[in-house]
Write a protein that holds these residues in place. Structure first.
Motif, PDB file in Angstrom:
ATOM      1  N   MET A 121       0.951  -1.322   0.125  1.00 28.45           N
ATOM      2  CA  MET A 121       0.079   0.071   0.011  1.00 28.45           C
ATOM      3  C   MET A 121       0.762   1.226   0.084  1.00 28.45           C
ATOM      4  N   GLU A 122       1.892   1.299   0.800  1.00 30.37           N
ATOM      5  CA  GLU A 122       2.903   2.387   0.807  1.00 30.37           C
ATOM      6  C   GLU A 122       3.481   2.687  -0.545  1.00 30.37           C
ATOM      7  N   GLN A 123       3.892   1.552  -1.313  1.00 30.98           N
ATOM      8  CA  GLN A 123       4.361   1.767  -2.901  1.00 30.98           C
ATOM      9  C   GLN A 123       3.427   2.248  -3.621  1.00 30.98           C
ATOM     10  N   ALA A 124       2.124   1.792  -3.676  1.00 32.44           N
ATOM     11  CA  ALA A 124       0.803   2.325  -4.272  1.00 32.44           C
ATOM     12  C   ALA A 124       0.845   3.763  -4.154  1.00 32.44           C
ATOM     13  N   VAL A 125       0.595   4.299  -2.849  1.00 31.84           N
ATOM     14  CA  VAL A 125       0.579   5.429  -2.510  1.00 31.84           C
ATOM     15  C   VAL A 125       1.746   6.373  -3.368  1.00 31.84           C
ATOM     16  N   GLN A 126       2.930   5.748  -3.140  1.00 30.55           N
ATOM     17  CA  GLN A 126       4.201   6.753  -3.891  1.00 30.55           C
ATOM     18  C   GLN A 126       3.793   6.678  -5.459  1.00 30.55           C
ATOM     19  N   LEU A 127       3.372   5.745  -5.983  1.00 27.21           N
ATOM     20  CA  LEU A 127       3.014   5.637  -7.444  1.00 27.21           C
ATOM     21  C   LEU A 127       2.134   6.659  -7.896  1.00 27.21           C
ATOM     22  N   ILE A 128       1.019   6.564  -6.953  1.00 26.65           N
ATOM     23  CA  ILE A 128      -0.049   7.294  -7.146  1.00 26.65           C
ATOM     24  C   ILE A 128       0.292   8.996  -7.303  1.00 26.65           C
TER      25      ILE A 128
END
Length: 745
Positions: free
Chosen positions: A695-702
């Motif tokens: 989830m942390e990586q997803a937020v960074q990509l978003i």
């Protein structure tokens, strides 16, 4: 009879339960209908808002093109010269105008791209109108417009020379006595250059072309689009039919939520969609009749009526079928539940019985230095409810005499109670005189070790004196009430709970100095025997324990104690120091030869063996102890394993096959041990940790990339987009798309 009663009772509960489920299904059906209607309504309105914003951007693009065209015209030096000529009497005036007309002809293609009928340049100094197709005075140009009313010419001319009308839509219907007409849009050329150009470029915006820009917006006959400029004045209105009087004040004073609102007009609900322009800050209000705009909602009404009826039918069938079928399993489940509750109560009783044993175990480890890490200490501290904030700790070692004639004083004997319940008497007295919650450890019969705490700011001497006064009251109470004699030894104070073992050893040693005249002795007050060095067996055992668990900080603390006791508190002879070094060396020898030599540690062991051959000193003993401690620490480091696993997860979180089994195979450990070890070291389950990393990586990509939201789940290791969206919304409360929109805005 009792069984039949139970069956009837369960049958009644079953029918009631399923009837409740049926009612819930009804309520859910109605709520689902309302939610769906609201969602569809919201989708329709949001779609209208997006279309309105797209149309606004199209018009903004055209107005930007007009600005660009005005800038190119203003850069024409011939036009600048022509605009600054005060009249047309100069013989070169018309020749210069002819040249400018030719220059304007290059913009014909740009004109065709704009929503205009025509554009011209009004020369304010001479009163002439210039375009690529004509050059004439303003009055002739005005009269050439057949539908323009002659009596309005003065008003027309005033607006041409009034800068307040620049960058506004001027309705040409005012000059034609027509409601739905084209608009005039004027741009002063002096704003596009540093030179003074007394001229304006005028664009005649065609109402039909303007309407086509907003053709995607459905006005449903009685709706309209109302636009105001940045000063709040009406810019233009687009309608399909005559909508009557437009309620401009109502539109401006409505409360908008996400650009949406509604109001009543002639007993009809009107939906209002609001947006503004980023280019010129104009405001746009799209007004639509709700009945026609939301016509698609009717089909959902029929669908949900059908769903509710179907749910009712299925519910009645379930009540009849499941109530009969599930009575027996429910009875069996109830019996099993009762048995489980009984076992749980029995287990709780066992746990309660074991709690004192566990408490004694933790206290024993604290007293004897058996705590190997700060994490273990913190767990023990929480279990025992010991507060360490601004506190310091000391040990009071109490020995009591309770048997008849056990203690002979001078020519008389102290007669004790000779009863088996003396332990309760002692603990009652401890609780009575040591007011704060005190922790009692019992290393042997008739021996009580109290873990005391005090404010860190208070001086050690003053804190010790208070403890002595309390113990004297405790001693007198036992003597007067039960003829129980007691002695005590008090260790030094320390703010670190981890090194309480020092105070325990000190209290254990100093209690032997207590007498009938001095029933409590403090370690800080006793005189040291200069003929004996300080290295008791307990300290040697603790040194062995700390080295073998790899606890360097406690090893350093032990050598600090040895140095203080033998070199600061007393001055030992050379022979005594040699004996001390010999005893420490023997302890280290025993530890050294418990380590088997292999390829990984042979160099370290060779260096340690060489150190044993050097001239012995306390510093050398300390170095050998620390070297052995590091060997054991490297041998049993679990935290390093978890650190390596966490790095592996961070490098491979986007692998959909990453799971407990795969990591267990990768690091050659069992799944159950890995699961236990990971939770023990990190405080969270492996699955929870992996989901958080993804989830942390997803937020960074978003936030930091332009990756397509629909493909995001594949980049972070999910096989299914729905699973990813549910997990994302559970953690952050919003969808990935909403977070992208918020970030962009």
């Amino acid at each position: 009879m009792k069984t039949n009663s139970n069956n009837a009772q369960f049958m009644f509960r079953m029918v009631f339960s399923y009837s409740t489920v049926l009612i819930i299904l009804l309520i859910m059906g109605v709520n689902l209908y309302n939610i769906s209607i609201n969602n569809v309504r919201s989708d329709i309105r949001n779609q209208n808002k997006l279309m309105l914003q797209n149309a606004i951007r199209k018009l903004d693009a055209d107005l930007t093109t007009m600005d660009a065209l005005a800038g190119q015209v203003a850069s024409n030096s011939k036009l600048v010269t022509l605009a600054n000529k005060p009249d047309n009497k100069d013989k070169d005036y018309y020749l210069l105008a002819s040249f400018v007309k030719d220059d304007l002809s290059v913009f014909i293609h740009t004109e065709n791209l704009l929503p205009i009928d025509n554009y011209f340049i009004y020369l304010q100094q001479s009163g002439y109108v210039l375009s690529y197709s004509q050059f004439t005075d303003m009055e002739s140009y005005y009269n050439s417009k057949r539908m323009f009313m002659p009596e309005q010419y003065d008003d027309w001319l005033n607006k041409m020379n009034d800068s307040d009308y620049n960058r506004k839509f001027i309705s040409l219907g005012h000059y034609m006595n027509k409601t739905n007409s084209s608009y005039l849009y004027m741009l002063p050329l002096k704003n596009y250059t540093l030179r003074d150009i007394p001229a304006v470029i005028c664009f005649e915006i065609d109402i039909n072309k303007l309407t086509r820009i907003y053709s995607d917006l459905n006005l449903f006959n009685s709706g309209y689009l109302y636009a105001t400029n940045n000063e709040g004045e009406e810019a233009f209105v687009l309608t399909e039919n005559d909508t009557g009087e437009i309620s401009a004040d109502i539109l401006k004073n409505l409360t908008y939520k996400d650009g949406l609102s509604e109001y009543e007009q002639d007993n009809n609900e009107m939906l209002v969609t609001y947006s503004d322009s980023e280019y010129n800050k104009w405001n746009y209000y799209l007004v639509q009749p709700a009945v026609e705009a939301l016509y698609s909602l009717e089909q959902y009404r029929d669908i949900f009526v059908f769903i509710i009826c179907l749910a009712l039918s299925i519910g009645f069938l379930l009540i009849l079928f499941l109530s009969k079928r599930n009575v027996k399993p429910m009875i069996a489940l109830n019996n099993e539940l009762k048995n489980t509750i009984t076992r749980q109560r029995s287990l709780q009783m066992i746990v309660d019985e074991q709690k004192p044993i566990i408490q004694q175990s933790y206290l024993s480890r604290i007293m004897h230095g058996g705590i190997s890490s700060l994490k273990e200490l913190d767990y023990a501290r929480q279990y025992l409810s010991i507060s360490t904030d601004h506190r310091k700790f000391s040990i009071l070692y109490i020995i009591v005499y309770v048997n008849q004639y056990e203690l002979q004083l001078e020519n008389s004997a102290i007669i004790g109670p000779n009863t088996e319940n003396y332990d309760e008497i002692i603990k009652f007295a401890i609780g009575k005189y040591f007011k704060e919650e005190v922790h009692i450890y019992q290393p042997a019969e008739r021996e009580y070790v109290l873990l005391l705490s005090n404010e860190e700011e208070e001086e050690d001497k003053q804190a010790s004196q208070k403890v002595k006064e309390v113990f004297k009251g405790f001693h007198e109470y036992l003597m007067d009430s039960y003829s129980i004699w007691s002695f005590a030894g008090l260790g030094n104070w320390d703010s670190d709970l981890m090194v309480t073992w020092k105070s325990y050893q000190q209290a254990n040693e100093v209690v032997n100095y207590a007498t009938k005249d001095h029933i409590v002795k403090s370690y800080a007050c006793i005189k040291r025997d200069t003929n004996v060095f300080y290295y008791p067996m307990e300290l040697a055992g603790q040194l062995t324990n700390f080295i073998t668990i790899g606890n360097e900080s406690q090893v350093l603390e032990i050598f600090k104690v040895i140095r203080h006791e033998n070199m600061e508190e007393q001055s030992q002879s050379v022979n005594m120091m040699k004996c001390l070094f010999s005893d420490i060396k023997n302890t280290l020898f025993k530890i050294r030869f418990t380590i088997q030599t292999d390829e990984k540690n042979k160099d370290e062991l060779k260096a340690i063996d060489a150190m044993f051959e050097e001239h012995m000193s306390l510093k050398l003993c300390e170095d050998i102890a620390l070297s052995l401690c590091r060997l054991y620490g490297n041998k049993c480091s679990r935290s390093q394993l978890i650190t390596n696993i966490k790095k592996y997860i961070l490098d491979n979180y986007n692998d959909p096959s990453l799971c407990l089994n795969k990591i267990s195979d990768e690091f050659l450990i069992s799944e159950s041990y890995f699961s236990y070890l990971f939770k023990e070291e990190t405080g969270e389950n492996f699955s929870t940790y992996l989901e958080r990393i993804r989830m942390e990586q997803a937020v960074q990509l978003i936030k930091e990339s332009d990756i397509n939201i629909s493909n995001l789940y594949q980049e972070i290791g999910y096989n299914n987009s729905n699973t990813f969206r549910r997990a994302f919304k559970k953690i952050y409360g919003i969808s990935p798309k909403t977070m992208r929109d918020v970030t962009n805005n």
